[in-house]
Motif scaffolding. Structure first.
Motif, PDB file in Angstrom:
ATOM      1  N   TYR A 261       0.835  -1.204   0.000  1.00 43.74           N
ATOM      2  CA  TYR A 261       0.000   0.000   0.000  1.00 43.74           C
ATOM      3  C   TYR A 261       0.868   1.251   0.000  1.00 43.74           C
ATOM      4  CZ  TYR A 261       0.957  -1.180   4.868  1.00 43.74           C
ATOM      5  OH  TYR A 261       1.580  -1.562   6.036  1.00 43.74           O
ATOM      6  N   GLY A 262       0.300   2.313  -0.523  1.00 43.46           N
ATOM      7  CA  GLY A 262       0.974   3.608  -0.535  1.00 43.46           C
ATOM      8  C   GLY A 262      -0.055   4.714  -0.644  1.00 43.46           C
ATOM      9  N   ARG A 263       0.231   5.832   0.011  1.00 42.87           N
ATOM     10  CA  ARG A 263      -0.686   6.965  -0.024  1.00 42.87           C
ATOM     11  C   ARG A 263       0.022   8.177  -0.624  1.00 42.87           C
ATOM     12  NH1 ARG A 263      -2.962   8.816   5.580  1.00 42.87           N
ATOM     13  NH2 ARG A 263      -1.114  10.138   5.542  1.00 42.87           N
ATOM     14  N   PHE A 264      -0.614   8.724  -1.651  1.00 40.96           N
ATOM     15  CA  PHE A 264      -0.106   9.902  -2.330  1.00 40.96           C
ATOM     16  C   PHE A 264      -0.895  11.127  -1.871  1.00 40.96           C
ATOM     17  CE2 PHE A 264       0.878   6.336  -5.047  1.00 40.96           C
ATOM     18  CZ  PHE A 264       2.111   6.641  -5.618  1.00 40.96           C
ATOM     19  N   PRO A 265      -0.248  12.301  -1.814  1.00 38.46           N
ATOM     20  CA  PRO A 265      -0.969  13.507  -1.389  1.00 38.46           C
ATOM     21  C   PRO A 265      -2.021  13.934  -2.409  1.00 38.46           C
ATOM     22  CG  PRO A 265       1.250  14.063  -2.105  1.00 38.46           C
ATOM     23  CD  PRO A 265       1.150  12.563  -2.115  1.00 38.46           C
ATOM     24  N   SER A 266      -2.922  14.776  -1.978  1.00 37.40           N
ATOM     25  CA  SER A 266      -3.985  15.293  -2.838  1.00 37.40           C
ATOM     26  C   SER A 266      -3.414  16.011  -4.050  1.00 37.40           C
ATOM     27  CB  SER A 266      -4.872  16.251  -2.036  1.00 37.40           C
ATOM     28  OG  SER A 266      -5.848  16.813  -2.882  1.00 37.40           O
ATOM     29  N   ASN A 267      -3.955  15.677  -5.218  1.00 35.48           N
ATOM     30  CA  ASN A 267      -3.587  16.321  -6.474  1.00 35.48           C
ATOM     31  C   ASN A 267      -4.569  15.791  -7.506  1.00 35.48           C
ATOM     32  OD1 ASN A 267      -2.235  16.315  -9.202  1.00 35.48           O
ATOM     33  ND2 ASN A 267      -0.762  17.543  -8.044  1.00 35.48           N
ATOM     34  N   ALA A 268      -5.132  16.651  -8.315  1.00 37.19           N
ATOM     35  CA  ALA A 268      -6.216  16.252  -9.224  1.00 37.19           C
ATOM     36  C   ALA A 268      -5.750  15.656 -10.542  1.00 37.19           C
ATOM     37  CB  ALA A 268      -7.099  17.471  -9.509  1.00 37.19           C
ATOM     38  N   THR A 269      -4.458  15.689 -10.825  1.00 34.18           N
ATOM     39  CA  THR A 269      -3.973  15.322 -12.156  1.00 34.18           C
ATOM     40  C   THR A 269      -3.404  13.911 -12.207  1.00 34.18           C
ATOM     41  OG1 THR A 269      -3.394  17.645 -12.526  1.00 34.18           O
ATOM     42  CG2 THR A 269      -2.411  16.043 -14.010  1.00 34.18           C
ATOM     43  N   GLY A 270      -3.790  13.162 -13.242  1.00 32.31           N
ATOM     44  CA  GLY A 270      -3.145  11.899 -13.565  1.00 32.31           C
ATOM     45  C   GLY A 270      -3.564  10.704 -12.741  1.00 32.31           C
ATOM     46  N   TYR A 271      -2.627   9.770 -12.606  1.00 30.38           N
ATOM     47  CA  TYR A 271      -2.871   8.524 -11.885  1.00 30.38           C
ATOM     48  C   TYR A 271      -1.786   8.312 -10.847  1.00 30.38           C
ATOM     49  CZ  TYR A 271       0.853   6.529 -14.749  1.00 30.38           C
ATOM     50  OH  TYR A 271       2.061   6.280 -15.343  1.00 30.38           O
ATOM     51  N   ARG A 272      -2.034   7.364  -9.934  1.00 28.67           N
ATOM     52  CA  ARG A 272      -1.065   6.944  -8.928  1.00 28.67           C
ATOM     53  C   ARG A 272      -0.955   5.427  -9.053  1.00 28.67           C
ATOM     54  NH1 ARG A 272      -1.279  11.361  -9.831  1.00 28.67           N
ATOM     55  NH2 ARG A 272      -1.851  13.111  -8.497  1.00 28.67           N
ATOM     56  N   GLN A 273       0.273   4.912  -9.047  1.00 28.85           N
ATOM     57  CA  GLN A 273       0.481   3.491  -9.320  1.00 28.85           C
ATOM     58  C   GLN A 273       1.499   2.885  -8.365  1.00 28.85           C
ATOM     59  OE1 GLN A 273       1.113   2.052 -13.482  1.00 28.85           O
ATOM     60  NE2 GLN A 273       3.155   1.539 -12.703  1.00 28.85           N
TER      61      GLN A 273
ATOM     62  N   ALA B 113       6.786   3.004  -6.853  1.00 27.28           N
ATOM     63  CA  ALA B 113       5.686   3.959  -6.951  1.00 27.28           C
ATOM     64  C   ALA B 113       5.868   4.814  -8.193  1.00 27.28           C
ATOM     65  CB  ALA B 113       5.658   4.842  -5.708  1.00 27.28           C
ATOM     66  N   MET B 114       4.747   5.177  -8.802  1.00 31.03           N
ATOM     67  CA  MET B 114       4.789   6.065  -9.960  1.00 31.03           C
ATOM     68  C   MET B 114       3.555   6.956  -9.927  1.00 31.03           C
ATOM     69  SD  MET B 114       4.959   5.302 -14.045  1.00 31.03           S
ATOM     70  CE  MET B 114       6.686   4.877 -14.109  1.00 31.03           C
ATOM     71  N   GLN B 115       3.728   8.183 -10.380  1.00 27.03           N
ATOM     72  CA  GLN B 115       2.612   9.107 -10.516  1.00 27.03           C
ATOM     73  C   GLN B 115       2.903  10.019 -11.696  1.00 27.03           C
ATOM     74  OE1 GLN B 115       2.724  12.613  -9.856  1.00 27.03           O
ATOM     75  NE2 GLN B 115       4.869  12.661  -9.252  1.00 27.03           N
ATOM     76  N   ASN B 116       1.857  10.607 -12.278  1.00 24.82           N
ATOM     77  CA  ASN B 116       2.071  11.488 -13.433  1.00 24.82           C
ATOM     78  C   ASN B 116       1.289  12.799 -13.276  1.00 24.82           C
ATOM     79  OD1 ASN B 116      -0.507  10.575 -13.915  1.00 24.82           O
ATOM     80  ND2 ASN B 116      -0.183  10.159 -16.093  1.00 24.82           N
ATOM     81  N   SER B 117       1.489  13.449 -12.160  1.00 18.75           N
ATOM     82  CA  SER B 117       0.786  14.708 -11.878  1.00 18.75           C
ATOM     83  C   SER B 117       1.376  15.897 -12.623  1.00 18.75           C
ATOM     84  CB  SER B 117       0.828  15.001 -10.379  1.00 18.75           C
ATOM     85  OG  SER B 117       2.158  15.289  -9.979  1.00 18.75           O
ATOM     86  N   GLY B 118       2.577  15.736 -13.154  1.00 21.35           N
ATOM     87  CA  GLY B 118       3.263  16.848 -13.790  1.00 21.35           C
ATOM     88  C   GLY B 118       4.237  17.541 -12.849  1.00 21.35           C
ATOM     89  N   ALA B 119       4.237  17.147 -11.580  1.00 20.90           N
ATOM     90  CA  ALA B 119       5.153  17.705 -10.579  1.00 20.90           C
ATOM     91  C   ALA B 119       5.553  16.588  -9.624  1.00 20.90           C
ATOM     92  CB  ALA B 119       4.481  18.840  -9.807  1.00 20.90           C
ATOM     93  N   SER B 120       6.612  16.815  -8.867  1.00 27.18           N
ATOM     94  CA  SER B 120       7.020  15.828  -7.867  1.00 27.18           C
ATOM     95  C   SER B 120       5.998  15.786  -6.730  1.00 27.18           C
ATOM     96  CB  SER B 120       8.398  16.184  -7.313  1.00 27.18           C
ATOM     97  OG  SER B 120       8.811  15.191  -6.396  1.00 27.18           O
ATOM     98  N   LEU B 121       5.663  14.583  -6.288  1.00 26.45           N
ATOM     99  CA  LEU B 121       4.798  14.389  -5.118  1.00 26.45           C
ATOM    100  C   LEU B 121       5.560  13.509  -4.133  1.00 26.45           C
ATOM    101  CD1 LEU B 121       1.332  13.573  -6.764  1.00 26.45           C
ATOM    102  CD2 LEU B 121       2.082  15.752  -5.795  1.00 26.45           C
ATOM    103  N   THR B 122       5.374  13.745  -2.855  1.00 23.17           N
ATOM    104  CA  THR B 122       6.053  12.946  -1.845  1.00 23.17           C
ATOM    105  C   THR B 122       5.091  11.906  -1.302  1.00 23.17           C
ATOM    106  OG1 THR B 122       7.549  14.730  -1.269  1.00 23.17           O
ATOM    107  CG2 THR B 122       7.253  13.013   0.373  1.00 23.17           C
ATOM    108  N   LEU B 123       5.449  10.642  -1.495  1.00 20.58           N
ATOM    109  CA  LEU B 123       4.664   9.526  -0.980  1.00 20.58           C
ATOM    110  C   LEU B 123       4.584   9.659   0.534  1.00 20.58           C
ATOM    111  CD1 LEU B 123       3.344   6.983  -2.240  1.00 20.58           C
ATOM    112  CD2 LEU B 123       5.483   5.792  -1.827  1.00 20.58           C
ATOM    113  N   ASP B 124       3.374   9.597   1.084  1.00 15.65           N
ATOM    114  CA  ASP B 124       3.178   9.783   2.525  1.00 15.65           C
ATOM    115  C   ASP B 124       3.848   8.673   3.325  1.00 15.65           C
ATOM    116  OD1 ASP B 124       1.692  12.092   2.099  1.00 15.65           O
ATOM    117  OD2 ASP B 124      -0.223  11.041   2.134  1.00 15.65           O
ATOM    118  N   ALA B 125       4.248   9.010   4.544  1.00  9.40           N
ATOM    119  CA  ALA B 125       4.963   8.074   5.410  1.00  9.40           C
ATOM    120  C   ALA B 125       4.103   7.695   6.605  1.00  9.40           C
ATOM    121  CB  ALA B 125       6.266   8.714   5.892  1.00  9.40           C
TER     122      ALA B 125
END
Length: 182
Positions: free
Chosen positions: A94-106, A156-168
């Motif tokens: 499991y992994g939690r990504f911060p709020s962001n409306a763009t793209g996907y989280r994988q 982990a991969m995401q495509n929001s267009g900016a760096s996101l920090t995977l929550d700890a």
């Protein structure tokens, strides 16, 4: 518990055989002790992990919730959970990504990948659309047949267009393994 990596064998009694303490222990206590505390490991990251947009990032686990079979090290190869006891495992990642409306989280769960997102074998991948106004929590639980010597890593991969920090945190970004049987 029996030696790491070994499922204890049960003992049989022959008709008329005298019951001894050592034989009774081997027949009941040793296997029951193993079953009451089977090989299992829970790891998580206590520090957020930056994930660049469009780049697969190896997730490292600096903290253990439990580890009954020396499956993880917090100092060497901290991205890995290694199997020491062959068998069927219940696996959760499991992994939690911060709020962001763009793209996907994988999340991509791989076997024997040596820290390479294209190495080894993909065992499971799950991707979700980003959630606006809330974190995106990606998780999967399944049973997996594992051999002693196999190890598993998470990317982990995401495509929001900016760096996101995977929550700890515990039960936020991590992996869990529990031996179910042969």
């Amino acid at each position: 518990m029996a030696g790491m990596g070994t499922v204890p064998a049960t003992q049989s009694f022959l008709a008329g055989e005298k019951v001894t303490a050592s034989k009774l222990t081997a027949a009941t206590k040793t296997p029951l002790d193993f079953l009451m505390n089977p090989p299992r490991c829970g790891v998580y990251t206590a520090t957020g992990i930056p994930c660049a947009s469009g780049t697969s990032t190896l997730v490292t686990f600096d903290t253990e919730s439990w580890d009954t079979d020396s499956m993880h090290s917090t100092s060497t190869d901290i991205s890995r959970v290694a199997i020491n006891t062959t068998g069927q495992y219940l696996v959760t990642f499991y992994g939690r990504f911060p709020s962001n409306a763009t793209g996907y989280r994988q999340l991509n769960f791989r076997k024997n990948s040596n820290g390479n997102s294209a190495g080894g074998s993909t065992m499971s991948t799950i991707a979700l659309a980003a959630v606006n106004g809330s974190q995106t929590f990606v998780t999967r639980t399944f049973e997996l047949n594992c051999l002693a010597g196999d190890y598993f890593e998470l990317f982990a991969m995401q495509n929001s267009g900016a760096s996101l920090t995977l929550d700890a945190g515990q039960r936020v970004t991590g992996m869990e393994f529990r031996w179910l049987g042969n």
